[in-house]
Design an enzyme around this catalytic site. Structure first.
Site: not given
Length: 361
Positions: A96, A107-109, A145
């Site tokens: 994301h 960066l949201e994995i 988030t």
């Protein structure tokens, strides 16, 4: 798009023209999947439509080798639901990115129970090479988030329906420490995007997250008020305008007035600030409680770098330690009495208040 970003960096002397030309020469565009046979990682970023994403997943996996990792850039759809279309769920995850991608550092994995450690490690390495700050979270509606933004913006719209003007909402946000006002934020994200996420969250979480009347945002979209992207959101956007106070979109203004909560006193600026902030902090705590995030440090990093969560307060869990878990519970209870069950404090905060534990110790 990519060329424009590089041109901007050259103009600001952040990149040489040579490096710009070198990077552009290595960029290849394709109209089909015929050259995907040796691909190691594919990042999909089509519209938030699960049927469309399922079709893309099947087409891409048919054209890529077995070791290829498939990452979806969805901002809210559960990765587990998307992975149902995959024949290689161990190589399936979410990556994301935040808009604008070239400026936002996070960066949201997102991983599922089936995602392999090797695929997760590879995705993290890619993010680090892109000079992103990376957090890894577990799968769930809205992940971390987006779920917190949902609670934040749900409360912001509730305040608007109670009579807070978009301008006062923006002023309250910025004065409290947010980098952008609440009304401006939804215009930046896109009201149509916010509507899709709100509709999905209503199905999953009910009124606990959204608050207010969801028909407001639905009618804004139906009236063509999509946000900054088409020049008409809660505000009007003119590319020729440089700075100054933006004009309220008269169409949006009429819709907001039509859904004004009757007999409700207009919230004070202080109430707007605390209600929206406390809801976001409580949602972060619920994500820790449900193990969506691994620890409070990731929780702080994710919200500060992902949505600019009042960085001077150190993130939601640093705030809880500084403000005091018991003080937080007491304030949430007071709002719960006047505004309903969406202000019920997370059990993990209650437990920390009773035990005297600190989140960041």
């Amino acid at each position: 798009m990519v060329r424009d970003v590089f041109k901007g960096r050259v103009k600001r002397k952040k990149m040489s023209q040579f490096d710009c030309d070198r990077l552009m020469s290595s960029l290849h565009t394709e109209l089909d999947l015929s050259n995907f046979a040796d691909t190691d990682l594919v990042i999909e970023a089509v519209f938030e439509d699960i049927n469309l994403k399922h079709r893309i997943i099947k087409e891409v996996e048919a054209a890529t080798p077995d070791h290829c990792i498939f990452a979806s850039n969805t901002s809210a759809l559960p990765i587990g639901d998307l992975a149902k279309a995959s024949k290689r769920p161990e190589n399936f995850l979410g990556m994301h990115y935040f808009s604008p991608v070239d400026k936002m550092p996070l960066l949201e994995i997102i991983t599922t129970d089936q995602t392999s450690k090797e695929a997760t490690r590879a995705a993290v390495e890619v993010g680090l090479k892109q000079k992103k700050t990376v957090i890894v979270v577990k799968d769930g509606p809205g992940f971390y988030t987006t779920r917190v933004i949902g609670a934040l913006m749900g409360e912001a719209f509730a305040c608007i329906q109670e009579g807070t003007s978009p301008q006062d909402l923006d002023k309250a946000f910025v004065k409290f420490g947010w980098p952008v006002g609440g009304a401006s934020l939804v215009d930046e994200v896109g009201i149509d995007v916010a509507y899709k996420v709100t509709k999905y969250f209503l199905e999953v979480f009910g009124d606990r997250i959204s608050a207010g009347d969801p028909r407001v945002i639905e009618e804004l979209v139906e009236s063509g008020c999509l946000g900054k992207k088409n020049g008409k959101g809660i505000y009007l956007y003119d590319k020729r305008q440089k700075g100054g106070t933006r004009q309220i979109n008269p169409i949006a203004e009429k819709i907001l007035q039509r859904y004004r909560t009757p007999g409700q006193a207009v919230p004070t600026i202080e109430d707007v600030q605390w209600r929206t902030y406390m809801r976001s902090v409580n949602e972060a705590a619920l994500c820790l409680q449900e193990e969506i995030i691994a620890n409070p440090v990731d929780g702080n990093i994710g919200l500060i770098f992902g949505i600019g969560h009042c960085p001077q307060r150190g993130g939601p869990f640093q705030f809880l330690d500084t403000y005091g878990a018991q003080n937080f519970v007491d304030k949430m209870r007071s709002y719960e009495e006047s505004n309903g069950f969406r202000f019920e404090p997370a059990q993990i905060v209650i437990d920390y208040a009773n035990s005297g534990k600190k989140f960041m110790s």
